[in-house]
Write an enzyme that holds these catalytic residues in place. Structure first.
Site, mmCIF file in Angstrom:
data_model
loop_
_atom_site.group_PDB
_atom_site.id
_atom_site.type_symbol
_atom_site.label_atom_id
_atom_site.label_comp_id
_atom_site.label_asym_id
_atom_site.label_seq_id
_atom_site.Cartn_x
_atom_site.Cartn_y
_atom_site.Cartn_z
ATOM 1 N N LYS A 288 0.851 -1.197 0.000
ATOM 2 C CA LYS A 288 0.000 0.000 0.000
ATOM 3 C C LYS A 288 0.882 1.241 0.000
ATOM 4 O O LYS A 288 1.878 1.316 0.708
ATOM 5 C CB LYS A 288 -0.907 0.000 1.230
ATOM 6 C CG LYS A 288 -1.952 -1.105 1.228
ATOM 7 C CD LYS A 288 -2.866 -1.027 2.425
ATOM 8 C CE LYS A 288 -3.905 0.055 2.252
ATOM 9 N NZ LYS A 288 -4.963 0.000 3.284
ATOM 10 N N GLU A 374 -19.131 -7.169 10.152
ATOM 11 C CA GLU A 374 -20.141 -6.445 10.917
ATOM 12 C C GLU A 374 -21.176 -7.372 11.545
ATOM 13 O O GLU A 374 -21.630 -7.142 12.673
ATOM 14 C CB GLU A 374 -20.827 -5.416 10.024
ATOM 15 C CG GLU A 374 -19.930 -4.283 9.570
ATOM 16 C CD GLU A 374 -19.156 -4.588 8.294
ATOM 17 O OE1 GLU A 374 -18.418 -3.713 7.824
ATOM 18 O OE2 GLU A 374 -19.293 -5.724 7.773
ATOM 19 N N ARG A 402 -25.247 -3.805 7.214
ATOM 20 C CA ARG A 402 -24.853 -5.162 6.842
ATOM 21 C C ARG A 402 -25.193 -6.165 7.943
ATOM 22 O O ARG A 402 -25.121 -7.369 7.727
ATOM 23 C CB ARG A 402 -23.362 -5.205 6.537
ATOM 24 C CG ARG A 402 -22.904 -4.113 5.596
ATOM 25 C CD ARG A 402 -21.474 -4.299 5.171
ATOM 26 N NE ARG A 402 -21.376 -5.295 4.119
ATOM 27 C CZ ARG A 402 -20.223 -5.687 3.573
ATOM 28 N NH1 ARG A 402 -19.090 -5.181 4.005
ATOM 29 N NH2 ARG A 402 -20.193 -6.586 2.617
#
Length: 634
Positions: A288, A374, A402
């Site tokens: 990243k 979640e 979710r």
């Protein structure tokens, strides 16, 4: 004399097919140009910088290997898609990224024919790609379908559900795992690369089938011999490569491969494309923030970043002096946890975003980051609550969607005291439709047992948090993204009486009922209209969205002929719907003029929060306009 800017390779790319015609040297140059453009635009517009920088070479390899006029490519989440946008005909509009009317920060089918599936929440790519692969086969077509998943998305259950079904169905499908954050395995050396290449070639796979067929044909002991051979192969591969997990899902595993080596990526993608008898997973290792030192040094800070100085990476302050709602929540949670060892902080892969990172540092044993899970987070919190603990689940409004089933069945049905700290409630700004937290009032208020609080400012947030954590029922408090209103934080957090709101400004003729962070703009609107109208509207903050402040609402309905209800959420099923239901069911509707301000039955696009609120009429001027119109109604 000023020099004319030299034309770049990127300037000449107007469609993805042109990438395949470039030489290796040109591809490397293009990678540098793409990175520079991403850094320049994101420094001004904000966005997901580090993951997009890490996926530049992967994007180039994909576009130079596959034909996107036929092949389908689905990005997971879309955090990595900026290079893809630049190289699929949108370079001339890239300056508009995440601005009102400009390019979305995520793939959108309506934006480009090369955005084959719209995304914004994680872990959906494999399921969508598998659906496309089945549709392809049923239609008698032969193109490739690829899912690019990474950035932590493989931690979520939906990704594994997709892997499981893909392996069961055996459809031809390519999953590219962009491993840029997690450590799936440390065995990433040359031997692993050699094994992944060799064990995945077509002739090896065919030989494997023939050997197993021969072993099975041996009378009496054939099946056992084949099983022993397969176990030996699994042990051999899993010892040297991280592919055992994916082989268990019946995927052909290829990798790991250096995700910044374009020739190697192209070879491995071609290898994946050559696999014709089932799904294949290509494991790519990337970094990243690749190519930008500040993002490489702190990829978390630059994952989703605001304005910054591109030469140094220094963040440019937003200019607001008031603390953010999130930071006040963080400080208050710490303060309450110091006095109550039963308080546990939970987040779903967002410790910095939700402000729980400081809790992690202060109380590491009482902090849990469950990853992008979640559903698990809610049921996990329910388990804690069932044993006498007080879990505070800090989660963005859009992500709590979710876990709706778990909120209903695992928390509310059992009446467990889980506190949902619903951050980013309302319009969030540049991340757009997939991230606006505008549905939480509507999808929570009708669930039995749950209580809902909407603090109007940072000081009220402190009291709401204490009240929620001190109750015996499930409770959600919703608060917005961004800075507060500069209200002094005075005294200790106090308990709020259930179902009791506050009159913030006495008035006559018109009662403005303003939810949460719209209370302060409503006060400003009342001041703006007072001189013009010759009277001052009353402003009421309900504080509680459930239980409703029924006595106060009934009193307002009896005393005022004109009511204006303001909320930063959808009107369909929102707070104003709850008020109308209450007034109707209690025979309190007697012909009053009632106006509702909120968000219509449509998805709100991306743009700055202030712009979106202006368009929705939810700032002081818009509320004042509604007050004037209501005052002049016959």
């Amino acid at each position: 004399m000023a020099q004319t800017a030299e034309k770049t390779i990127l300037d000449g790319i107007t469609k993805p097919g042109q990438v395949a015609a470039l030489s290796e040297a040109e591809l490397e140059q293009l990678a540098s140009e793409v990175r520079a453009r991403i850094i320049d635009v994101v420094s001004r517009n904000g966005g997901h910088l580090a993951p997009s920088l890490g996926a530049v070479e992967l994007t180039l390899a994909l576009l130079s290997t596959f034909n996107l006029d036929n092949d389908k490519l689905i990005w997971d989440v879309g955090h990595q898609s900026y290079a893809f946008k630049l190289l699929t005909g949108r370079a001339n509009r890239f300056d508009s990224l995440r601005t009102l009317g400009g390019l979305s920060g995520f793939p959108r089918m309506a934006e480009s024919p090369y955005d084959h599936f719209g995304v914004g929440h994680s872990s959906t790519s494999i399921s969508a790609a598998l659906g496309m692969a089945l549709a392809r086969d049923l239609s008698g077509l032969h193109h490739h379908v690829l899912a690019i998943i990474g950035d932590g998305s493989l931690t979520a259950g939906e990704a594994f559900e997709g892997l499981n079904l893909a392996g069961h169905m055996g459809r031809r499908l390519i999953v590219v795992l962009n491993d840029n954050e997690m450590s799936i395995s440390s065995n990433v050396g040359a031997l692993s690369l050699f094994l992944s290449r060799t064990l995945s070639r077509r002739w090896v796979r065919q030989t494997r089938k023939e050997v197993l067929k021969f072993l099975r044909s041996i009378p009496r002991i054939g099946q056992k011999l084949a099983l022993y051979a397969m176990r030996g192969e699994w042990s051999f591969k899993s010892f040297f490569t991280p592919g055992m997990l994916f082989e268990a899902f019946r995927f052909t595993y290829i990798g790991p491969v250096d995700g910044h080596d374009i020739p190697a990526l192209r070879r491995h993608l071609q290898m994946a494309a050559a696999v014709e008898d089932g799904p294949v997973l290509l494991h790519v290792r990337t970094h990243k923030g690749r190519g930008y030192a500040p993002a490489e040094k702190d990829p978390t800070q630059f994952h989703g970043v605001g304005h910054f100085e591109p030469d140094t990476g220094m963040l440019i302050p937003s200019g607001g002096k008031a603390p953010s709602f999130t930071s006040v929540f963080s400080d208050t949670l710490l303060q309450l946890a110091e006095k109550d060892e039963k308080i546990i902080a939970i987040t779903a892969a967002m410790p910095e975003g939700t402000g729980t990172s400081s809790f992690r540092e202060r109380f590491p044993d009482r902090f849990v980051d469950v990853g992008i899970c979640e559903q698990h987070a809610v049921t996990f919190a329910a388990g804690l609550a069932s044993q006498g603990y007080r879990p505070a689940l800090a989660i963005y409004s859009t992500f709590l969607q979710r876990a709706y089933d778990q909120v209903v069945h695992d928390v509310c049905l059992q009446n467990l005291p889980v506190t949902f700290c619903v951050d980013r409630a309302g319009l969030v700004g540049e991340d757009g439709a997939t991230h606006h937290g505008v549905f939480d009032i509507a999808y929570l208020r009708h669930i039995p047992h749950i209580r809902l609080l909407a603090p109007r400012d940072e000081d009220m947030l402190r009291h709401c948090l204490r009240t929620a954590l001190g109750g015996k029922e499930p409770c959600a408090l919703r608060y917005p993204r961004g800075a507060g209103f500069g209200v002094p934080l005075t005294g200790e957090p106090r308990l709020l009486a259930p179902g009791v709101g506050e009159i913030l400004r006495q008035g006559e003729k018109i009662a403005v009922i303003a939810v949460g962070n719209r209370a302060h703009p409503a006060l400003e609107a009342a001041s703006l209209t007072e001189k013009e109208l010759g009277f001052s509207p009353l402003v009421f903050d309900p504080v509680w969205l459930k239980p409703l402040p029924e006595e106060q609402l009934a009193d307002l309905a009896r005393r005022f002929d004109r009511l204006l209800i303001v909320e930063e959420g959808v009107l369909a099923g929102g707070f104003s719907s709850a008020v109308l239901e209450f007034l109707n069911d209690n025979s309190l509707l007697r012909g009053q003029q009632i106006r509702r301000l909120g968000l219509p039955d449509s998805f709100v696009e991306h743009g700055k929060q202030v712009e979106l609120r202006e368009l929705a009429g939810l700032r002081a001027q818009g509320i004042a306009k509604a007050i004037r119109e209501l005052a002049h109604r016959a």
